[in-house]
Every structure is written in C-alpha cells, then in structure tokens.
Design a protein around this motif. Sequence first.
Motif, PDB file in Angstrom:
ATOM      1  N   ASP A 137       7.254  12.765   4.540  1.00 33.49           N
ATOM      2  CA  ASP A 137       7.029  11.403   4.067  1.00 33.49           C
ATOM      3  C   ASP A 137       7.358  10.378   5.141  1.00 33.49           C
ATOM      4  O   ASP A 137       6.737   9.323   5.218  1.00 33.49           O
ATOM      5  CB  ASP A 137       7.884  11.138   2.831  1.00 33.49           C
ATOM      6  CG  ASP A 137       7.356  11.898   1.632  1.00 33.49           C
ATOM      7  OD1 ASP A 137       6.196  12.334   1.703  1.00 33.49           O
ATOM      8  OD2 ASP A 137       8.090  12.066   0.653  1.00 33.49           O
ATOM      9  N   CYS A 140       4.330  10.213   7.418  1.00 37.23           N
ATOM     10  CA  CYS A 140       3.092   9.703   6.849  1.00 37.23           C
ATOM     11  C   CYS A 140       3.113   8.185   6.860  1.00 37.23           C
ATOM     12  O   CYS A 140       4.115   7.553   6.543  1.00 37.23           O
ATOM     13  CB  CYS A 140       2.910  10.197   5.411  1.00 37.23           C
ATOM     14  SG  CYS A 140       2.523  11.941   5.307  1.00 37.23           S
ATOM     15  N   PRO A 152      -1.114   8.241  -0.125  1.00 36.03           N
ATOM     16  CA  PRO A 152      -0.454   8.797  -1.319  1.00 36.03           C
ATOM     17  C   PRO A 152      -1.412   9.731  -2.057  1.00 36.03           C
ATOM     18  O   PRO A 152      -2.591   9.426  -2.219  1.00 36.03           O
ATOM     19  CB  PRO A 152      -0.105   7.551  -2.143  1.00 36.03           C
ATOM     20  CG  PRO A 152      -0.109   6.421  -1.167  1.00 36.03           C
ATOM     21  CD  PRO A 152      -1.127   6.768  -0.120  1.00 36.03           C
ATOM     22  N   ARG A 171       5.305  10.047  -1.991  1.00 37.16           N
ATOM     23  CA  ARG A 171       4.871   8.683  -1.689  1.00 37.16           C
ATOM     24  C   ARG A 171       4.242   8.022  -2.919  1.00 37.16           C
ATOM     25  O   ARG A 171       4.455   6.835  -3.162  1.00 37.16           O
ATOM     26  CB  ARG A 171       3.869   8.696  -0.537  1.00 37.16           C
ATOM     27  CG  ARG A 171       4.507   8.958   0.819  1.00 37.16           C
ATOM     28  CD  ARG A 171       3.455   9.008   1.927  1.00 37.16           C
ATOM     29  NE  ARG A 171       2.636   7.801   1.949  1.00 37.16           N
ATOM     30  CZ  ARG A 171       2.996   6.652   2.515  1.00 37.16           C
ATOM     31  NH1 ARG A 171       4.178   6.562   3.091  1.00 37.16           N
ATOM     32  NH2 ARG A 171       2.189   5.605   2.516  1.00 37.16           N
TER      33      ARG A 171
END
Length: 643
Positions: A137, A140, A152, A171
């Motif tokens: 995460d 990203c 997401p 996310r």
Amino acid sequence: MVRYGWFDLLLALVVFAAWSLAVSDHLLRVTTGQGLRAGMNFQQQGDSGGRSPEPGASRNGDAGTVGDPAARDAASPRSADSGWTRRILCLYLPYFETDLVRRDLWTGASSATSGARRNGRTLPSGPPSARGLPPTDSQCGGPGESGHQAAPLVLTRRTGSSVFVVQVCPRAAAAGLVPGTTLGQAQASVPGLLALEYEQVRATGTLQRIARWSQRFSPLVQICPPRTLLIDVTGCGPLFGSERNLGQQAVGALLRRGLRVSCALADTPGAAWAVAHANHEALTVVPPGHSSAFLAPLPPSTLRLEPQTCQQLATLGVRTIGDLFVLPRAALFARFGPETVRRLQQALGEVIEPLADETLAGQPQSQLALEEPIQDCRVVRSLAGHLLEELFEQLSCRELSLGRLLVLASFANADPARLEIRLARPARSSGHVARLLSDRLEQLDLKNQAGTTPHAHVPETDCALPDGLLGLRLVAAETSPWRSRQVRMFDQADFEQEESLSVLIDQVRNRLGPDSVRRPELVDDHQPERSFHYVSAEIDQQAGDPSESEDGAGSERPARLLAEPQPLRVITGAGAGPPTWFASGPVEHLVQQSWGPQRVETAWWRGPDVRRDYYRVATDLGEQFWIYRDAVSGRWFLHGVFV
C-alpha cells in the motif's frame, strides 16, 4: 547452653528448603492466577465504566472460576505421551482475494486483466515485476505512479440486476468502502476505482494449495474458509529453533508470495483465531497459559460468534471478551444460547476443540510416528512396506484401486518431504507399487542436497538418511472403483503385454519424472497442427481411432505429420490444380495421381489467417505425400507422409 549436632542442623536445613518451595509455589500461583485476574479487572474497569466483580465472586456462577490456574491447567489439552502443551498456529489472510488479483495485475499473468474494465475502458496489461510480487500500500499511488496497479481495488458479484462489492483492498477500505456496497455507490465515492469480478473457485483452490504447503510445519492443517488456516504445531517448535522462528518462516513465505497475513500462536484454536483476527501485527506469540490475558481486551466477535449475538452483546454494553469473563455462565447460556458458552470455553481450553485435517479428509491413508529418528533406508523401506500393505487393505475393503500415492515424510533435522507416485494404470495389489515406493524412498536424502536431481539413482550400499526419519504417512490421493476384467482364453498374451507396458511406464516416470512419458491424443480441430496434443501416458485412457473421426477426415490424412511444413519447388499445369512435379530439397518426385483439394480455413478469432488447399499425391515410385498450397502466399508445402 544448648548444643546442636550435625543431625539437627541438617534437619533444620531440610525444613527451611521445604518452606521455601511452598512459599515459591504459592507466589507463582498468585502471580499466574490472581495477577491475570487483577489485570483483567483493571481492563474491565477502563472499558466498562469502572465496573468490577466483587472479591471472591464466581465468573460463571456455579460452574467454577475461569481464572483458576489449577482448573485451567487441568483443562489444558496435553499430549499423553510427551507432555507437550497444545499449540495452535492460525494463519489469517485478511485481504486474500484482492492480494491474489493484485499480484496477477502486477505480474501481467492474470487472464482477467485482458477483460477487466475501469470506468468503461479496457485495462492494459501491466509490465511484469522483477520479483513477481504486488506492490504494498505504501508503494501504490506514489509520486509519478499511475496505472491500474496503484488504483483502489474491489471485487464484485452480480446479484440479479445489481452488482455488489464483496471484497475490498486496504486502499479501498481506507477510502471508506465496505463489502455490501453497490458498485455504482463505490465508484461515485472513490474516483479511479478498479472493479473486477470475484472468482470464488480460484480463491478456494489457492487456499487449498496453501494448506498443502503448510504441512511442512505440521501434518495436521484445517481449512477455515474463506481466509484462515489452523495448524496444530504441538511439539514442532524445537524442530524450527523456536515457535517464533516457525511462525516467522510461515509469515515470511506468504509475504514473499504477495499475500498479507496475520499470524498468531496460542494454546487453543479459539485463542489463536481471536488474536490473529483482532491484531494487525504479522506475528503474535501467546505464551503458554496466558491466553486469557490476550483474549480479555479483544471484541467478542473474535470468538466466532454469530453477528446477531455480537449485536446483542454490544447492546448490553459487553464490548470485550473480558466483560464476558465476569458474567455468570448460567446467565450466558440462558440469554445467548449454548454456542456462546461453548466458544468461550473452547478459547480458554476448558473444552477441547479438535482440528480436522480437511486437506486429506476421507482418503485412505496409513501413518507411523517414530520415537527415535531412523537413518537406515532398509529399515525405512521395511516400515513403508507394512504401511503400504495396510493401505491396500483399506482399499480392498472399499473396493477401490490406487491411481496416485502421496508420501509425506518428516525428519528430525530437515523440512518435511513430499513425494508422489502416479501410476499409469490403477493398481489393486501392492507388489508393483512397493518396488516404486522403495526407489522413491532412496531419494529422500537427496531432496535437501544442493546440486542433486530429485530423480537421481542412489546405490544400495550408500542408502542412508542423514537427517533421520521421524514419521511416514502414505495417502491414496487418487482412487477409482475397481472394475474386474474378464480375460478370454486367447487374449492372455495381450493382457500380459498391457501389464508389462504399464510397469515400464511407471518405472520410467519414477526415475525421470511424471512428465517423462507422454502420448498424443486427438483433438476435434480441422487445422492439422492443432488436431492433437500430448497428455500423460495412462493405460486406461486409449487414444481415439483416426479412422472414426467425423466426415472421414482421418482416412484422408497421413499417419505421419511433419513438425514444421517444408517448402516445395513445384511445376503445375494449367489452372490452379495440383503440381505435376515437385522437389523437397535435392529429392525430386513425379506426380502420377492426385486427390483433392481439401480446403482448411481457420476462424477470425484464432489469430493469423490460415487458408490452405490440401492434396494427396502419389508419385511414380509408389510413395504418397500430403501437400498443400497456401492460398494467402501461393506457395506449396509438404505437411505429411502416408505410410
């Protein structure tokens, strides 16, 4: 003046030592029992508005005291032989389904990416990662990063005319999305949302493969769909250095495969489940006997209670499991039913919760656990022979035959080994299988040696297991109903030849690997290159007869097909008929007779356009060839030879 002798001094010393042991034992009981109880009461005062039980009050009415160490030790499941305290490892994959999809998107290997749509547009395939792992995460959505890898992610399922969100990635969860939201609401709330269809079958199959992989830590693994595994690791900690090292190996292996995991190790399956599902840490090791202290601050939902029960408890102000400790068991039973009391007792170890090995459930198997490690292969082969006889007795009682044998071996100083023996023909007796098993057992010591192929031959004089065998398990992984066969008087030779062929195939595959012997099988396709494929050589699955194919195409096609069509030099007559002369390399042929043409075309979705006119030609020397003219390029090729 009183004088004390040596005997009096020795007696006083013994009395003092006994008094010291009694005081130490009393302090230990107070620390482990009352100390944990006081800690739980302090937690309850903070969470419940200062509410605490009266001194000496029972936690469960007349059923006894939960915090009593003597009662808890008596209820704690232990091994009758070794005295090991039961230890359960729980592997919880909180974002299992989305992690699988994210990994496929990152590596560009998912078949779903080609048809995935984001805001009505088809997604491009992402570049493969060097490590093959999905981004975390924190990785990203970084500066300058774009594409569907950073978006997401939610997984959806269609119910009637509506599409609902069933799984969310971290996310998406941080953005406020929860399962049960409609896809339209989710896309309106989170711009740039990536929505893919939920594939439950794929997730279930992957979880089963992870369960089989987890048997390297313990042979007893229970699958708890959709995202949890329970592993009984009682006594397995010293084999990996410690229980923490065992858990770190499991967590590290899953993280390297791109799967987020929360792992907990406790005395009971209920405690391990609760800690793993409530904590956000990768690994939590609950010391033996301290489950109640770790359970006290957790919500009641982690006890695997029904959502309706959890809602009723929250309405009454029961926010933690510690609040359940102070409630009388009789009142819990009357108000919330027996399931709530049973789950609480299972988590505390008052009621034993056995684990069911669902990875091999219902399959005939035989196993043996050894007290001391064995290194001599001859002894191991003898023990394996007895287990194999026992396994075939079970198969005989069930009227089954063996198609695939799974061998699970555990060692004192090495990781567990897994061997597989696949038979070309289902076996009813153990004679031939015993010889194959003997050869494979000699290869166990080569599994952990670098630079050695797992199918190499080991001399009889050098057969040894330096790591020491501690346990052996034989499982009939694939079985089939036994069908007796009536042999006619003059077919005995054919039957013996078929038996010899199956034995030869098994021996070759046992030495060189399961894919070393293959056979062609016909496929219903007009394009010659795609009219067959190779499959594993199974005696009971005969290939189709080409002469029985539709439209008589098998009789018009040669038995020998070239791997690649060879270009020809030809001389043709007037029109677009077959050639009167052709040459393949330095060899020239004069055509005396021909049959055809036979047009072969492929559909537009098959890729490059294929349009061919095939002819069967006979030369002046009596040879027959299968040649064709490419309608796209106009060139001639040799594709097969008639025998």
